[in-house]
Design an enzyme around this catalytic site. Structure first.
Site, PDB file in Angstrom:
ATOM      1  N   ASP A  15       0.915  -1.398  -0.151  1.00 52.50           N
ATOM      2  CA  ASP A  15       0.275  -0.016   0.084  1.00 52.50           C
ATOM      3  C   ASP A  15       0.806   1.146  -0.110  1.00 52.50           C
ATOM      4  OD1 ASP A  15       0.918  -0.226   2.431  1.00 52.50           O
ATOM      5  OD2 ASP A  15      -0.927  -1.147   3.132  1.00 52.50           O
ATOM      6  N   CYS A  16       2.137   1.201  -0.070  1.00 53.29           N
ATOM      7  CA  CYS A  16       2.695   2.452  -0.346  1.00 53.29           C
ATOM      8  C   CYS A  16       4.130   1.997  -1.413  1.00 53.29           C
ATOM      9  CB  CYS A  16       3.389   3.001   0.961  1.00 53.29           C
ATOM     10  SG  CYS A  16       4.765   2.145   1.652  1.00 53.29           S
ATOM     11  N   CYS A  19       6.946  -0.440  -0.251  1.00 55.33           N
ATOM     12  CA  CYS A  19       6.516  -1.598  -0.238  1.00 55.33           C
ATOM     13  C   CYS A  19       6.975  -2.484  -1.742  1.00 55.33           C
ATOM     14  CB  CYS A  19       5.080  -2.242  -0.173  1.00 55.33           C
ATOM     15  SG  CYS A  19       4.282  -1.567   1.284  1.00 55.33           S
ATOM     16  N   CYS A 412      11.350   9.037   6.274  1.00 50.44           N
ATOM     17  CA  CYS A 412      10.772   8.176   5.300  1.00 50.44           C
ATOM     18  C   CYS A 412      10.303   8.732   4.095  1.00 50.44           C
ATOM     19  CB  CYS A 412       9.622   7.470   6.073  1.00 50.44           C
ATOM     20  SG  CYS A 412       8.546   6.472   5.122  1.00 50.44           S
ATOM     21  N   CYS A 414       8.215   7.628   2.024  1.00 51.81           N
ATOM     22  CA  CYS A 414       6.758   7.106   1.565  1.00 51.81           C
ATOM     23  C   CYS A 414       5.935   8.181   0.537  1.00 51.81           C
ATOM     24  CB  CYS A 414       5.894   6.586   2.765  1.00 51.81           C
ATOM     25  SG  CYS A 414       6.229   4.678   2.870  1.00 51.81           S
ATOM     26  N   ASP A 456      -6.542  12.240 -38.954  1.00 56.12           N
ATOM     27  CA  ASP A 456      -6.918  11.244 -40.134  1.00 56.12           C
ATOM     28  C   ASP A 456      -8.363  11.850 -40.399  1.00 56.12           C
ATOM     29  OD1 ASP A 456      -6.862   9.318 -42.037  1.00 56.12           O
ATOM     30  OD2 ASP A 456      -8.123   8.056 -40.809  1.00 56.12           O
ATOM     31  N   THR A 458     -11.302  10.430 -42.661  1.00 55.57           N
ATOM     32  CA  THR A 458     -12.533   9.379 -42.718  1.00 55.57           C
ATOM     33  C   THR A 458     -12.675   8.806 -41.472  1.00 55.57           C
ATOM     34  OG1 THR A 458     -11.973   9.316 -45.050  1.00 55.57           O
ATOM     35  CG2 THR A 458     -13.485   7.852 -44.241  1.00 55.57           C
ATOM     36  N   ASP A 653      -8.185   6.159 -37.174  1.00 55.48           N
ATOM     37  CA  ASP A 653      -8.928   5.039 -36.880  1.00 55.48           C
ATOM     38  C   ASP A 653      -8.253   3.672 -37.140  1.00 55.48           C
ATOM     39  OD1 ASP A 653      -9.007   4.994 -39.588  1.00 55.48           O
ATOM     40  OD2 ASP A 653     -11.370   5.014 -39.743  1.00 55.48           O
ATOM     41  N   ASP A 739       5.051  11.891   8.565  1.00 59.15           N
ATOM     42  CA  ASP A 739       5.286  11.252   7.435  1.00 59.15           C
ATOM     43  C   ASP A 739       3.926  10.769   7.136  1.00 59.15           C
ATOM     44  OD1 ASP A 739       6.410   9.452   5.561  1.00 59.15           O
ATOM     45  OD2 ASP A 739       5.849   7.851   7.097  1.00 59.15           O
TER      46      ASP A 739
END
Length: 758
Positions: A15-16, A19, A412, A414, A456, A458, A653, A739
Site C-alpha cells: 500500500d505504499c 513496499c 521516510c 513514503c 486522419d 475519414t 482509426d 510522515d
C-alpha cells in the site's frame, strides 16, 4: 540469454511505494530474473525471467517480506518484445483473471481466499506466523484485516500501559516497553527480512532503530505511542490504496453475471462468462447487456453512460455495435456475441489500465532514483545530529539522540515515492471510465506536452459514411427525385446507395417496388417503375447519353468543388434531378477542434482523399490539411512536424494509420471496442469523439499539476518538521504524524483525479 518468459502475480498488501521497492529489490536478486515491474495501485507484479528461474523461490521471497502472492491463471507467457509489455498479453491467459476476480461479487474478498489457499499449498504457515503481519488486500472492513487487528491490539496495549502507569507508577516504564513490543516485533521482523533481501534502509528499519533508541534514552512512553501511530498510518495508507484500486475494478462489476442465451428457439439463463463468440443472446428492456456484440434484430435507446460517460442514450438498430455493461432502454434486442467475457471491452480496459499502471512514468523513475539516495542520506544526517553536538559542543546526549531519532522518522520517503504513481493510477482509471485509454504513465505525461494533433479524415473527423447533402430537382419536387432514386438503390449495400436509402427513410418518402432493376457496371443502375424508365448514373455516364445541359453541368462542377459525389437521375432519358453526397464531419468535430485551439494546441488533417474533398471538409472545420496521402506520406509528415519542434499526437482509426501512429510522439486510435488499433497506438478514444482528444490532453495536464502538488506536500512537510525538530519545538510524535499525514494527504489529493468531470 535464453527465451524470456513473463509471469504475472497478484500481490496482496502493498500500500505504499516503499513496499513495491522492497519487493522489486528482493525479486531482482533471484537467479534468472531479468526485469521486475511492480504496481502498488493495481496490486500486481510482472516478472521477466529466463526459463531457469525458480518461481517458487520468487514467491517465497515475496511471502517472507510479509506480502501474499499468487500467480495469475496461465500467466507465464513467452515475452517476444523487450521494449513494451502491452501487446502480447492480449492473446494469453491474463484475461481469465478478470473472470476470476472481478466479474463476481466477491471482488477483493476473492483474493483473500486465493492467498490463503496459496499459503497452505506451500506449507508456509510458519512464515505466516513469522511475519505476523500478513499484507492481505483490504477486503471487507479494515478492522478484519491483519493490519487492522494488529493496530487495535497495539492501541489496547498502549491504553493498558497508561492505566498500569497510573496505578503502579514504579513499573510504568516496563509497561510501555511491553506495549511498544506488541507493535514493534512484527515491524522489526519485516525490517530484518527486507535487509536480507537487499533493502537495509526500509521505513520498518528506521522505525525499529527509532523505537529501540527511544527506550534506551528512557522515552519508552513516546516509543510505544510512535509505534502505534506508525501502525495507524500504515492502516490509513492501506485503506487509501484500496480505494484507488477499487475504482478501476468497479468497472468489471458493471458486466451482468447472467445472460439469456437463445438455443433452438428457446431462451435460457446462463452465466455470462460462458458465452461463446457467435452465440445469440436476448436483452430485455432495462437489462444490462452481458457481452460485446452486434444487434441482429430490434432497435432501442442504449444508455452507455456506465462505460462511456455519454450522458444521453444512443439509438442503435440492426448491425450496430453494443458494449458489455451498457443498459438497454425500451425494446427487446437480439445480439450476436463478438467477444468472450475475458476479451470484452471492459475486461480489456481493466487489463490495459492494470498493465499501464505497471509501466513507470519518467517522473516516477526519477523519484525512485532520488529516494534511493535520499533515505541513506537521512540516516547519515540523523546520526550526525545525534552524535556531533554532544561530542564537539558538550550537548546533552539524551536531547540530541532524541532529535536524531525524530529526524530518522521524518526521513521516510513514503509520501514522496507514492506522489507520482497514486496520481497516475487515479488518472488512468478516471480516463478509462470515460473511454479514454492510455497505456501507462509515460503516455499520460507526454500527452500534456502535445502541441500539434494530426487527424486522419475519414472515420475520425468525419462519420466515415456518406450522407445526402443536396437534392436538386429539374421539374419534379425534391421528394419525387429522392423517392425515384431510392427505388433504384433498394437492395444495394454500396455506401452511396445506403446514404440515399437512409435519407428517404428519414424524410418518410415512399419507396415503391421496382421492376427490371439492372446494374450498369461502372455507370449506375436502371429500372422501371409505374411506366417510367429510371436511371441513376454517374455524371460521365449521363453525359454519354447526352442528357446534361450546360446549366446542369455547371451545377455538378460546383458540387464536385465542394467535395461532394453527384448522381444524376434520368426519367425517360431526361435529367430530372441531382443528388449530392459527402462524408460529413462528426457533430462534435468543430467543437472538439475549438477546444484544442483554446488549449494552445494546433491541429492538422491528413487524408488520402482527393484535394477537392479535403479542402471542402477542412474549410468547414477551419483546419490546415494535406490531401492525397498514402500511409507512408502520413508517416513522413509526422516526422517533418516533429523536426519542426512540435510534440505530435497522431489520431486515426487504425489500420492504414499504423505507420503514422507509430511515428508520432503519441499515437491515438479512434473508434469502437475491438478494432481499436491498440497494438500500435499509445492511447485510444473508445467513443470516437474528437473532443475526447482535448479531454485527454487536459487530463494529462491536470495530472502533472497534481503530481507537482503532491511532491510539494511531501517535501514541504518534511522540511518544516526537520527545522522544528532541530530547533527542539517538535518531537517523535509529530515526526511520525508528518510522515503518515503527508502520505495520506498525497493519496487523497491524487484520488481527486477520480472525480474529474469532463
Amino acid at each position: 540469454m535464453a527465451e524470456t518468459n513473463e509471469t504475472r502475480y497478484r500481490v496482496g498488501g502493498m500500500d505504499c511505494a516503499a513496499c513495491a521497492t522492497k519487493i522489486d529489490t528482493a525479486v531482482r536478486r533471484v537467479a534468472g530474473v531479468a526485469d521486475v515491474s511492480v504496481s502498488v495501485m493495481a496490486g500486481t507484479m510482472t516478472v521477466r525471467h529466463d526459463g531457469s528461474s525458480d518461481l517458487k523461490a520468487i514467491e517465497k521471497k515475496v511471502t517472507r517480506l510479509g506480502y501474499s502472492v499468487s500467480p495469475f491463471a496461465g500467466s507465464t507467457t513467452p515475452a517476444h518484445d523487450h521494449g513494451s509489455h502491452d501487446h502480447h498479453d492480449h492473446d494469453h491467459g491474463h484475461g481469465h483473471d478478470h473472470g476470476d476476480h472481478a466479474g463476481h461479487d466477491h471482488g477483493h474478498a476473492g483474493h483473500n481466499h486465493d492467498h490463503a489457499d496459496h499459503d497452505h499449498d506451500h506449507g508456509q504457515k510458519e512464515i505466516e506466523g513469522l511475519h505476523g503481519h500478513d499484507h492481505a488486500p483490504m477486503a471487507g472492513p479494515w478492522w478484519q484485516s491483519k493490519k487492522g487487528r494488529l493496530t487495535i491490539l497495539s492501541g489496547a496495549a498502549l491504553v493498558a500501559a497508561y492505566a498500569i502507569g497510573h496505578l503502579v507508577p514504579a513499573i510504568a516504564s516496563y509497561a510501555f516497553i511491553v506495549a511498544m513490543l506488541v507493535g514493534l516485533v512484527p515491524i522489526a521482523r519485516r525490517a530484518v527480512m527486507a535487509a536480507f533481501s537487499g533493502t537495509p534502509f526500509s521505513i520498518e528499519m528506521l522505525m525499529t532503530i527509532a523505537a529501540v533508541g527511544a527506550v534506551i534514552i528512557n522515552a519508552g512512553e513516546e516509543a510505544a505511542t510512535v509505534v502505534f501511530l506508525f501502525l495507524v498510518g500504515e492502516l490509513l495508507e492501506g485503506v487509501a490504496a484500496g480505494k484507488a484500486r477499487e475504482s478501476i475494478q468497479s468497472l468489471t462489476a458493471l458486466v451482468p453475471r447472467n445472460a439469456l442465451l437463445e438455443d433452438n428457439g428457446q431462451t435460457r439463463e446462463v452465466p455470462a462468462e460462458t458465452l461463446a463468440v457467435g452465440a445469440i443472446i436476448m436483452v430485455r428492456p432495462g437489462d444490462r447487456i452481458s457481452a460485446d456484440g452486434i444487434i441482429i434484430s430490434g432497435e432501442s435507446a442504449i444508455d452507455e453512460a456506465p462505460v462511456t460517460g455519454e450522458s444521453t442514450p444512443v439509438r442503435k438498430g440492426v448491425d450496430a455495435v453494443v458494449f458489455a455493461g451498457t443498459v438497454n432502454g425500451d425494446a427487446v434486442l437480439r445480439v450476436r456475441v463478438t467477444a468472450a467475457a475475458a476479451d470484452n471491452t471492459i475486461a480489456r480496459i481493466v487489463k490495459l489500465v492494470e498493465e499501464a499502471q505497471e509501466s513507470k512514468a519518467p517522473t516516477e523513475r526519477f523519484i525512485d532514483r532520488f529516494s534511493r539516495y535520499y533515505t541513506p542520506g537521512v540516516v547519515v544526517v540523523a546520526a550526525l545530529v545525534a552524535v556531533v553536538p554532544p561530542l564537539l559542543f558538550g550537548g546533552a546526549w539524551s536531547e540530541w539522540v532524541y532529535k536524531g531519532l525524530a529526524i530518522l522518522l521524518i526521513g521516510c520517503p513514503c509520501a514522496l515515492v507514492i506522489s507520482t504513481p497514486a496520481a497516475i493510477a487515479a488518472s488512468l482509471s478516471s480516463g478509462a471510465r470515460r473511454g479514454l485509454l492510455m497505456k501507462g504513465g509515460a503516455v499520460l505525461e507526454t500527452l500534456g506536452k502535445v502541441t500539434m494533433v494530426a487527424f486522419d479524415k475519414t472515420g475520425t473527423l468525419t462519420e466515415g459514411k456518406p450522407q445526402v447533402t443536396d437534392i436538386i430537382s429539374f421539374g419534379l419536387s425534391e421528394a419525387q427525385v429522392l423517392s425515384r432514386a431510392a427505388v433504384l438503390e433498394q437492395g444495394s449495400s454500396h455506401p452511396l446507395a445506403l446514404a440515399i436509402l437512409n435519407r428517404a427513410k428519414a424524410d418518410g418518402v415512399p419507396v415503391p417496388p421496382a421492376f427490371e432493376l439492372e446494374a450498369l457496371p461502372g455507370k449506375g443502375v436502371s429500372g422501371k417503375v409505374g411506366g417510367e424508365t429510371l436511371d441513376l448514373l454517374s455524371p460521365p455516364a449521363a453525359r454519354e447519353r447526352g442528357a446534361l445541359g450546360a446549366e446542369q453541368d455547371a451545377r455538378i462542377t460546383e458540387l464536385n468543388d465542394e467535395g461532394k459525389s453527384v448522381s444524376v437521375l434520368l426519367v425517360n432519358n431526361v435529367a430530372a434531378g441531382l443528388i449530392a453526397m459527402r462524408d460529413e464531419p462528426r457533430e462534435d468535430a468543430k467543437a472538439g477542434l475549438t477546444t484544442l485551439k483554446a488549449r494552445g494546441v494546433k491541429a492538422m488533417m491528413l487524408t488520402g482523399d482527393n484535394k477537392r474533398t479535403a479542402a471542402a471538409v477542412a474549410g468547414m472545420l477551419g483546419i490546415d490539411w494535406r490531401g492525397e496521402m498514402m500511409p507512408e506520406d502520413k508517416q513522413r509528415v509526422v516526422g517533418e512536424l516533429k523536426r519542426e519542434g512540435f510534440v505530435v499526437a497522431k489520431v486515426g482509426d487504425g489500420i492504414n494509420d499504423a505507420p503514422a501512429l507509430a511515428a508520432a510522439d503519441i499515437g491515438i486510435a479512434m473508434g469502437g471496442g475491438t478494432d481499436v488499433a491498440l497494438e500500435t497506438a499509445d492511447a485510444a478514444v473508445l467513443h470516437g469523439r474528437v473532443g475526447d482528444v482535448a479531454r485527454m490532453i487536459e487530463l494529462s495536464q491536470r495530472t502533472m499539476r497534481n503530481i507537482m502538488q503532491n511532491i510539494t506536500i511531501a517535501l514541504g512537510l518534511k522540511a518544516v518538521f526537520l527545522v522544528t525538530t532541530i530547533a527542539g519545538i517538535t518531537g517523535l510524535w509529530p515526526a511520525i504524524l508528518a510522515d503518515t499525514g503527508a502520505t495520506v494527504l498525497v493519496t487523497i489529493n491524487a484520488l481527486r483525479l477520480l472525480r474529474v468531470r469532463m
